[in-house]
Design a protein around this motif. Structure first.
Motif, PDB file in Angstrom:
ATOM      1  N   MET A 122       0.846  -1.201   0.000  1.00 41.17           N
ATOM      2  CA  MET A 122       0.000   0.000   0.000  1.00 41.17           C
ATOM      3  C   MET A 122       0.876   1.243   0.000  1.00 41.17           C
ATOM      4  O   MET A 122       0.467   2.308  -0.462  1.00 41.17           O
ATOM      5  N   ALA A 123       2.081   1.099   0.543  1.00 37.35           N
ATOM      6  CA  ALA A 123       2.996   2.243   0.649  1.00 37.35           C
ATOM      7  C   ALA A 123       3.347   2.828  -0.721  1.00 37.35           C
ATOM      8  O   ALA A 123       3.627   4.022  -0.834  1.00 37.35           O
TER       9      ALA A 123
ATOM     10  N   LEU B 134       0.596   5.182  -1.414  1.00 33.30           N
ATOM     11  CA  LEU B 134       0.573   6.273  -0.432  1.00 33.30           C
ATOM     12  C   LEU B 134       1.759   7.214  -0.619  1.00 33.30           C
ATOM     13  O   LEU B 134       1.608   8.433  -0.538  1.00 33.30           O
ATOM     14  N   ASP B 135       2.950   6.663  -0.869  1.00 34.07           N
ATOM     15  CA  ASP B 135       4.131   7.510  -1.046  1.00 34.07           C
ATOM     16  C   ASP B 135       3.977   8.409  -2.276  1.00 34.07           C
ATOM     17  O   ASP B 135       4.427   9.556  -2.282  1.00 34.07           O
TER      18      ASP B 135
ATOM     19  N   PHE C  25      -4.755   9.962  -2.414  1.00 28.20           N
ATOM     20  CA  PHE C  25      -5.062  11.239  -1.766  1.00 28.20           C
ATOM     21  C   PHE C  25      -5.158  12.380  -2.785  1.00 28.20           C
ATOM     22  O   PHE C  25      -6.001  13.278  -2.646  1.00 28.20           O
TER      23      PHE C  25
ATOM     24  N   ILE D 130     -10.395  14.738   3.165  1.00 30.19           N
ATOM     25  CA  ILE D 130      -9.653  13.592   3.690  1.00 30.19           C
ATOM     26  C   ILE D 130     -10.168  13.177   5.083  1.00 30.19           C
ATOM     27  O   ILE D 130     -10.068  12.024   5.481  1.00 30.19           O
ATOM     28  N   GLY D 131     -10.757  14.129   5.811  1.00 30.47           N
ATOM     29  CA  GLY D 131     -11.282  13.814   7.138  1.00 30.47           C
ATOM     30  C   GLY D 131     -12.585  13.021   7.081  1.00 30.47           C
ATOM     31  O   GLY D 131     -13.074  12.558   8.101  1.00 30.47           O
TER      32      GLY D 131
ATOM     33  N   ILE E 139     -13.118  10.330   4.978  1.00 31.01           N
ATOM     34  CA  ILE E 139     -13.024   9.013   4.346  1.00 31.01           C
ATOM     35  C   ILE E 139     -12.758   7.903   5.364  1.00 31.01           C
ATOM     36  O   ILE E 139     -12.166   8.121   6.416  1.00 31.01           O
ATOM     37  N   LEU E 140     -13.230   6.730   5.007  1.00 34.52           N
ATOM     38  CA  LEU E 140     -12.931   5.513   5.755  1.00 34.52           C
ATOM     39  C   LEU E 140     -12.500   4.463   4.747  1.00 34.52           C
ATOM     40  O   LEU E 140     -12.868   4.523   3.576  1.00 34.52           O
ATOM     41  N   HIS E 141     -11.706   3.517   5.221  1.00 40.84           N
ATOM     42  CA  HIS E 141     -11.306   2.401   4.375  1.00 40.84           C
ATOM     43  C   HIS E 141     -12.411   1.353   4.492  1.00 40.84           C
ATOM     44  O   HIS E 141     -12.694   0.880   5.588  1.00 40.84           O
ATOM     45  N   GLY E 142     -13.069   1.034   3.395  1.00 37.25           N
ATOM     46  CA  GLY E 142     -14.188   0.098   3.450  1.00 37.25           C
ATOM     47  C   GLY E 142     -13.763  -1.355   3.310  1.00 37.25           C
ATOM     48  O   GLY E 142     -14.141  -2.212   4.108  1.00 37.25           O
ATOM     49  N   GLU E 143     -12.981  -1.605   2.262  1.00 41.72           N
ATOM     50  CA  GLU E 143     -12.534  -2.972   1.993  1.00 41.72           C
ATOM     51  C   GLU E 143     -11.137  -2.923   1.405  1.00 41.72           C
ATOM     52  O   GLU E 143     -10.746  -1.915   0.801  1.00 41.72           O
TER      53      GLU E 143
ATOM     54  N   ARG F 216     -17.891   9.754   3.662  1.00 41.99           N
ATOM     55  CA  ARG F 216     -19.106  10.056   4.441  1.00 41.99           C
ATOM     56  C   ARG F 216     -19.473  11.511   4.210  1.00 41.99           C
ATOM     57  O   ARG F 216     -18.672  12.403   4.465  1.00 41.99           O
TER      58      ARG F 216
ATOM     59  N   SER G  15       3.867   3.099   7.192  1.00 45.33           N
ATOM     60  CA  SER G  15       2.954   2.671   6.122  1.00 45.33           C
ATOM     61  C   SER G  15       2.876   3.694   5.000  1.00 45.33           C
ATOM     62  O   SER G  15       2.511   3.360   3.876  1.00 45.33           O
TER      63      SER G  15
ATOM     64  N   PHE H 239      -7.145  17.944  14.184  1.00 45.86           N
ATOM     65  CA  PHE H 239      -7.755  17.670  12.875  1.00 45.86           C
ATOM     66  C   PHE H 239      -8.967  16.748  13.037  1.00 45.86           C
ATOM     67  O   PHE H 239     -10.026  16.971  12.436  1.00 45.86           O
TER      68      PHE H 239
ATOM     69  N   VAL I  28     -10.274  -8.269   3.233  1.00 48.61           N
ATOM     70  CA  VAL I  28     -11.047  -7.900   4.427  1.00 48.61           C
ATOM     71  C   VAL I  28     -12.048  -6.785   4.118  1.00 48.61           C
ATOM     72  O   VAL I  28     -11.892  -6.014   3.168  1.00 48.61           O
TER      73      VAL I  28
END
Lengths: 152, 139
Positions: A59-60, A63-64, A69, A79-80, A82-86, A145, B35, B47, B85
């Motif tokens: 995943m890095a 992300l890097d 994002f 960004i505040g 969002i949630l990781h769903g799957e 959300r 990560s 935040f 997951v």
């Protein structure tokens, strides 16, 4: 609402090197203490070419490079919110420290639930090694959300 | 630890659980750096409050990394074929997580003997944080 015209869109590809120091940092951060994940000699004794890259580490690469994002910013998703769903990974070969990988991602789907209170962005990635061999596939589902529509 | 073989393993077998230490702010700071997920919702209380949350909360991928350790404790990582997951609840600071799972199916796939595992992470109150499945090749 996020415009569904982005479905199928190819995201910028990125190159990522799995570095030993970063892998040791990741081991520390996840409480990993098995020697093959920390010490190259132990990794080789266990049959790996070098330190093995743990199942979720890559995943890095995304992300890097800021791929997800940057996309969320462009789509106007804070960004505040969002949630990781799957998350899923399919493994074709063991990746080890020193491997240089290419990550190609696309938006596989965008949909919403609860009258738009929850929006879903599905991103598929294919990770290939230097020789162009596919080593891993990944799918991420990010949930946005929407507070305003939530309370309406 | 010995590696399980396809013949030894039975549908319904439980895998040895992995119990994690309590999640602290330091845990999340380290995981953010390692990560590459620098989303401030996990590390910056100011935040998080602005975003309507009472506090920072753990990265979903931290729990998935723990669950990955749990899987590769059972069988070497080179035998892991698929790992998926679904995240179902936020993990707050102070949570104590446990990873667990069981064998639900034995099958052949791409010419290999494979077991399907149902896996998950719960907190010390028994709340499910994420659940999913994995395919592991066994000799």
């Amino acid at each position: 609402m996020i415009d569904t015209k982005h479905i199928g869109r190819q995201l910028p590809s990125t190159t990522f090197e799995a570095e030993k120091g970063r892998l040791r940092f990741f081991a520390k951060a996840t409480g990993e203490t098995r020697p093959e994940y920390l010490d190259e000699a132990a990794a080789k004794a266990a049959g790996y070419r070098s330190l093995p890259v743990p199942p979720t580490f890559l995943m890095a690469a995304d992300l890097d490079a800021g791929i997800m994002f940057t996309l969320l910013d462009e789509l106007g998703v804070p960004i505040g919110n969002i949630l990781h769903g799957e998350q899923s990974f399919t493994y074709h070969a063991q990746v080890c420290a020193g491997d240089v990988l290419k990550v190609d991602s696309r938006i596989a789907d965008i949909y919403h639930k609860k009258g738009g209170a929850l929006e879903f962005i599905v991103k598929d990635s294919v990770i290939t090694d230097r020789n162009g061999v596919k080593v891993m596939e990944a799918r991420s589902v990010i949930v946005a959300r929407n507070h305003k529509e939530n309370s309406a | 630890m010995s590696v399980p073989t396809f013949d030894q393993v039975k549908v319904g077998d439980d895998l040895p659980t992995l119990k994690l230490p309590r999640i602290t702010r330091t845990t999340l700071a380290l995981f953010a750096g390692a990560s590459g997920d620098h989303n401030p919702i996990h590390i910056d209380l100011d935040f998080a409050k602005t975003a309507g949350m009472p506090d920072v909360f753990a990265h979903g991928m931290l729990s998935m990394a723990y669950l990955g350790r749990f899987l590769t404790n059972w069988a070497p990582q080179t035998q892991l074929r698929h790992y998926a997951v679904r995240f179902s609840a936020i993990t707050p600071i102070g949570a104590k997580l446990t990873c667990g799972g069981k064998v639900v199916e034995k099958l052949e796939r791409n010419g290999e003997q494979v077991v399907k595992l149902e896996i998950g992470v719960v907190d010390d109150r028994g709340e499910l944080k994420l659940s999913g499945d994995a395919l592991v090749a066994l000799k």
